[in-house]
Design an enzyme around this catalytic site. Sequence first.
Site, mmCIF file in Angstrom:
data_model
loop_
_atom_site.group_PDB
_atom_site.id
_atom_site.type_symbol
_atom_site.label_atom_id
_atom_site.label_comp_id
_atom_site.label_asym_id
_atom_site.label_seq_id
_atom_site.Cartn_x
_atom_site.Cartn_y
_atom_site.Cartn_z
ATOM 1 N N CYS A 136 -5.694 1.628 -7.398
ATOM 2 C CA CYS A 136 -6.060 0.314 -7.427
ATOM 3 C C CYS A 136 -7.387 -0.025 -7.455
ATOM 4 O O CYS A 136 -8.134 -0.736 -7.948
ATOM 5 C CB CYS A 136 -4.982 -0.305 -6.750
ATOM 6 S SG CYS A 136 -3.305 -0.224 -6.888
ATOM 7 N N ASN A 165 -8.186 -6.576 -3.104
ATOM 8 C CA ASN A 165 -8.584 -5.197 -3.304
ATOM 9 C C ASN A 165 -10.072 -4.775 -3.325
ATOM 10 O O ASN A 165 -10.722 -4.027 -2.756
ATOM 11 C CB ASN A 165 -7.683 -4.348 -4.639
ATOM 12 C CG ASN A 165 -6.632 -4.087 -4.446
ATOM 13 O OD1 ASN A 165 -6.088 -4.164 -3.382
ATOM 14 N ND2 ASN A 165 -5.871 -3.774 -5.530
ATOM 15 N N ALA A 167 0.866 -1.309 -0.049
ATOM 16 C CA ALA A 167 0.042 -0.073 -0.034
ATOM 17 C C ALA A 167 1.149 1.158 -0.146
ATOM 18 O O ALA A 167 2.114 1.212 0.559
ATOM 19 C CB ALA A 167 -0.881 -0.110 1.155
ATOM 20 N N GLU A 168 0.338 2.217 -0.728
ATOM 21 C CA GLU A 168 1.407 3.479 -0.663
ATOM 22 C C GLU A 168 1.306 4.297 0.691
ATOM 23 O O GLU A 168 0.581 4.135 1.457
ATOM 24 C CB GLU A 168 0.566 4.474 -1.834
ATOM 25 C CG GLU A 168 1.054 3.902 -3.177
ATOM 26 C CD GLU A 168 0.509 4.863 -4.225
ATOM 27 O OE1 GLU A 168 0.527 5.855 -4.190
ATOM 28 O OE2 GLU A 168 0.156 4.159 -5.519
ATOM 29 N N LYS A 222 -5.509 -11.206 -6.138
ATOM 30 C CA LYS A 222 -5.159 -9.759 -6.419
ATOM 31 C C LYS A 222 -6.246 -9.043 -6.386
ATOM 32 O O LYS A 222 -6.535 -8.090 -5.528
ATOM 33 C CB LYS A 222 -4.227 -9.425 -7.246
ATOM 34 C CG LYS A 222 -3.577 -8.083 -7.457
ATOM 35 C CD LYS A 222 -2.972 -7.370 -6.111
ATOM 36 C CE LYS A 222 -3.215 -5.985 -6.113
ATOM 37 N NZ LYS A 222 -2.590 -5.526 -4.947
HETATM 38 P P1 NAD Z 1 2.891 3.780 -12.602
HETATM 39 O O1 NAD Z 1 2.030 4.435 -13.550
HETATM 40 O O2 NAD Z 1 3.353 4.484 -11.220
HETATM 41 O O3 NAD Z 1 4.213 3.072 -13.193
HETATM 42 C C1 NAD Z 1 4.042 2.286 -14.510
HETATM 43 C C2 NAD Z 1 5.377 2.838 -15.209
HETATM 44 O O4 NAD Z 1 5.619 2.046 -16.189
HETATM 45 C C3 NAD Z 1 5.495 4.195 -15.756
HETATM 46 O O5 NAD Z 1 6.606 4.967 -15.214
HETATM 47 C C4 NAD Z 1 5.264 3.939 -17.328
HETATM 48 O O6 NAD Z 1 6.249 4.982 -17.668
HETATM 49 C C5 NAD Z 1 6.081 2.749 -17.355
HETATM 50 N N1 NAD Z 1 5.611 2.014 -18.815
HETATM 51 C C6 NAD Z 1 4.515 2.048 -19.360
HETATM 52 N N2 NAD Z 1 4.900 1.230 -20.389
HETATM 53 C C7 NAD Z 1 6.134 0.889 -20.465
HETATM 54 C C8 NAD Z 1 6.864 0.349 -21.295
HETATM 55 N N3 NAD Z 1 6.396 -0.478 -22.548
HETATM 56 N N4 NAD Z 1 8.309 0.091 -21.325
HETATM 57 C C9 NAD Z 1 8.700 0.807 -20.344
HETATM 58 N N5 NAD Z 1 7.970 1.375 -19.229
HETATM 59 C C10 NAD Z 1 6.720 1.358 -19.350
HETATM 60 O O7 NAD Z 1 1.983 2.418 -11.906
HETATM 61 P P2 NAD Z 1 2.113 1.605 -10.571
HETATM 62 O O8 NAD Z 1 1.178 2.308 -9.502
HETATM 63 O O9 NAD Z 1 3.526 1.486 -10.200
HETATM 64 O O10 NAD Z 1 1.149 0.187 -11.053
HETATM 65 C C11 NAD Z 1 1.929 -0.439 -11.910
HETATM 66 C C12 NAD Z 1 1.013 -1.798 -11.638
HETATM 67 O O11 NAD Z 1 1.156 -2.277 -10.581
HETATM 68 C C13 NAD Z 1 -0.661 -1.565 -11.974
HETATM 69 O O12 NAD Z 1 -0.883 -2.812 -12.558
HETATM 70 C C14 NAD Z 1 -1.218 -1.501 -10.784
HETATM 71 O O13 NAD Z 1 -2.654 -1.820 -10.751
HETATM 72 C C15 NAD Z 1 -0.249 -2.495 -9.940
HETATM 73 N N6 NAD Z 1 -0.365 -2.315 -8.398
HETATM 74 C C16 NAD Z 1 -0.200 -0.676 -7.990
HETATM 75 C C17 NAD Z 1 -0.122 -0.520 -6.647
HETATM 76 C C18 NAD Z 1 0.146 0.805 -6.069
HETATM 77 O O14 NAD Z 1 0.098 1.107 -4.921
HETATM 78 N N7 NAD Z 1 0.355 2.008 -6.795
HETATM 79 C C19 NAD Z 1 -0.017 -1.669 -5.623
HETATM 80 C C20 NAD Z 1 0.009 -2.862 -6.217
HETATM 81 C C21 NAD Z 1 -0.242 -3.311 -7.387
HETATM 82 C C1 UDX Z 2 -4.173 -0.611 -1.924
HETATM 83 C C2 UDX Z 2 -4.145 -1.889 -0.985
HETATM 84 O O1 UDX Z 2 -4.267 -1.725 0.203
HETATM 85 C C3 UDX Z 2 -2.861 -2.613 -1.407
HETATM 86 O O2 UDX Z 2 -2.751 -3.879 -0.734
HETATM 87 C C4 UDX Z 2 -2.680 -2.860 -2.893
HETATM 88 O O3 UDX Z 2 -1.559 -3.427 -3.402
HETATM 89 C C5 UDX Z 2 -3.124 -1.435 -3.630
HETATM 90 O O4 UDX Z 2 -4.154 -0.756 -3.377
HETATM 91 P P1 UDX Z 2 -3.446 1.776 -1.363
HETATM 92 O O5 UDX Z 2 -4.555 2.193 -2.497
HETATM 93 O O6 UDX Z 2 -2.017 2.204 -1.515
HETATM 94 O O7 UDX Z 2 -3.246 0.224 -1.414
HETATM 95 O O8 UDX Z 2 -3.833 2.143 -0.007
HETATM 96 P P2 UDX Z 2 -4.860 1.916 1.091
HETATM 97 O O9 UDX Z 2 -4.207 1.887 2.514
HETATM 98 O O10 UDX Z 2 -5.464 0.498 0.873
HETATM 99 O O11 UDX Z 2 -5.938 2.938 1.137
HETATM 100 C C6 UDX Z 2 -6.566 3.008 -0.059
HETATM 101 C C7 UDX Z 2 -7.798 4.058 -0.034
HETATM 102 O O12 UDX Z 2 -8.911 3.654 1.354
HETATM 103 C C8 UDX Z 2 -7.353 5.356 0.712
HETATM 104 O O13 UDX Z 2 -7.859 6.550 0.136
HETATM 105 C C9 UDX Z 2 -7.453 5.550 2.139
HETATM 106 O O14 UDX Z 2 -7.682 6.758 2.493
HETATM 107 C C10 UDX Z 2 -8.808 4.743 2.376
HETATM 108 N N1 UDX Z 2 -9.001 4.023 3.495
HETATM 109 C C11 UDX Z 2 -8.323 3.025 3.703
HETATM 110 C C12 UDX Z 2 -10.103 4.346 4.303
HETATM 111 O O15 UDX Z 2 -10.829 5.477 3.984
HETATM 112 N N2 UDX Z 2 -10.190 3.687 5.397
HETATM 113 C C13 UDX Z 2 -9.494 2.879 5.867
HETATM 114 O O16 UDX Z 2 -9.890 2.454 6.947
HETATM 115 C C14 UDX Z 2 -8.417 2.278 5.326
#
Ligand code: NAD
Ligand code: UDX
Length: 475
Positions: free
Chosen positions: A279, A227, A171-172, A223
């Site tokens: 996500c 979510n 999670a971010e 996955k």
């Molecule tokens: P993001 O947009 O931050 O990063 C993706 C990167 O991929 C970008 O920098 C983009 O320029 C690059 N890219 C796209 N096409 C490309 C190519 N052909 N060659 C090289 N680079 C390329 O996305 P993210 O948040 O890191 O998410 C990536 C994946 O992970 C998604 O499927 C998302 O659902 C999943 N995910 C995200 C999170 C999260 O918290 N952000 C958590 C779990 C899973």
């Molecule tokens: C989520 C999942 O938690 C993570 O496992 C997955 O890999 C990516 O998606 P993220 O979206 O980064 O992570 O953050 P998360 O902590 O899940 O929060 C998502 C949203 O829900 C935020 O807007 C947060 O403020 C909200 N939230 C979370 C609530 O409103 N209440 C809560 O109790 C928890």
Amino acid sequence: MFMKVKNICCIGAGYVGGPTMTVIADKCPHIKVNVVDINQNRIDLWNSKDLNFLPIFEPGLDQIVKRCRGKNLFFSTEIEKHIALADMVFISVNTPTKKKGIGAGQASDLKWVEICARQVSKYAVGHTIVIEKSTLPVRTAEVIKTILESQDIQNKKQKTFDVLSNPEFLAEGTAVNDLISPDRVLIGGESDSAIKSLKDIYQNWVPENKILQTNIWSSELAKLTANAFLAQRISSINSIGALCESTGADVREVARAIGTDTRIGSKFLDSGPGFGGSCFKKDILNLVYLSNYFGLPEVANFWEGVVRFNKWHQHRISKLVVKKLFGTVSEKKVAILGFSFKANTNDTRESAAIQICRDLLAEGAELLIHDPKVIEKQIELDLGEQAINNHKNINESDSKVIKSGWEKCDKIDQCFKNVDAALILTEWKEYSEINWELASKSMRHPAWVFDARSIVNPEDVRNANLNLWRVGDGS
Ligand code: NAD
Ligand code: UDX
């Protein structure tokens, strides 16, 4: 055959690729990790000398980047070269919701994943293990494998591939900790040797009993399901919060009471302004699309309700602000505290703040926006045109605030000057430490504090001669 991985290439240097590979590099000094991306600017930022300029803000990440970068962690745009050198390629690119064509508005757009598969197919050398790190619809591994192998036939070269699913659960805002101490690592696949190679990497820091193995389809679906369940909990508690406000109950008390039931558990029960982030919405809509595709409209409707409710809840908050401010916010100033979708990240994707600010701008409000990590340019992109267009009609020649509808404040105290209300949308720690006595002196009275994150001390606010609304508080 088990392969001891020495060289990793990760395609995609985003919120997942960047932190995940940084932690792998840190925990596995014997592995060379190359993170590649087509976005030159993003790569330049990952390579910036001043660690404050890394493209992603995550607590603790900068120090690990400092430790590994230039030793066994590298960021570049040399995609072809690093695919060729790699034993293992992680695909970690974006998979947003499709904007047009079949499945628009619901299905994931796999364009970028497909491009990666074609590139890997073309440039890989020898045997390569390809890992799906992006969140993907069920059965995408089959597509990737088909693409990888078709190129192989065309080129008639000695290339072989294994495809594994290894979804990311970080999670971010807590990414570093989530990566260092994950609840579980999930690996889906058919090839025992490939699974062993990936497991061998994680075992450098993750206990074996936390590394789960499933078939590839279960891994992909798990996955999306994780979510969907998490988002559903938030919509559930927010729905009860709305009921609390009407009945005299308090959602915090209700959450505490139900959370002590071990079957329910206490996490993820904080009522807020509605879930955001890149996500939840995307992955649920993907689940909705898949359910309809497989002829299960009732399943699709069930999950779609979670997203529909979330949107309603966000509008509910903006409507409530307007109602409390005597039914109009036209040309009234409102402080917006927090723009990121949660605390400790600079990410604004799907942030509740975007929808709520847009609603208030559409009502003619002038917003003073503060966020400790989100830059002005990002807010401009998120609110952009709409904000400008709305306000052009109101007063073409007036101040900057009126022209654009909003202004970014660098300091929290700058936000309170002449505002009728302060609306807390992100739970940044600094907002729980605001001196309301002082803030109140700058505000226009009667003034309101709208706390959508339950982080203020109600007494402090009321003692400062301010009206208070807290999410889910009907007491
Ligand atoms: P993001 O947009 O931050 O990063 C993706 C990167 O991929 C970008 O920098 C983009 O320029 C690059 N890219 C796209 N096409 C490309 C190519 N052909 N060659 C090289 N680079 C390329 O996305 P993210 O948040 O890191 O998410 C990536 C994946 O992970 C998604 O499927 C998302 O659902 C999943 N995910 C995200 C999170 C999260 O918290 N952000 C958590 C779990 C899973
Ligand atoms: C989520 C999942 O938690 C993570 O496992 C997955 O890999 C990516 O998606 P993220 O979206 O980064 O992570 O953050 P998360 O902590 O899940 O929060 C998502 C949203 O829900 C935020 O807007 C947060 O403020 C909200 N939230 C979370 C609530 O409103 N209440 C809560 O109790 C928890």
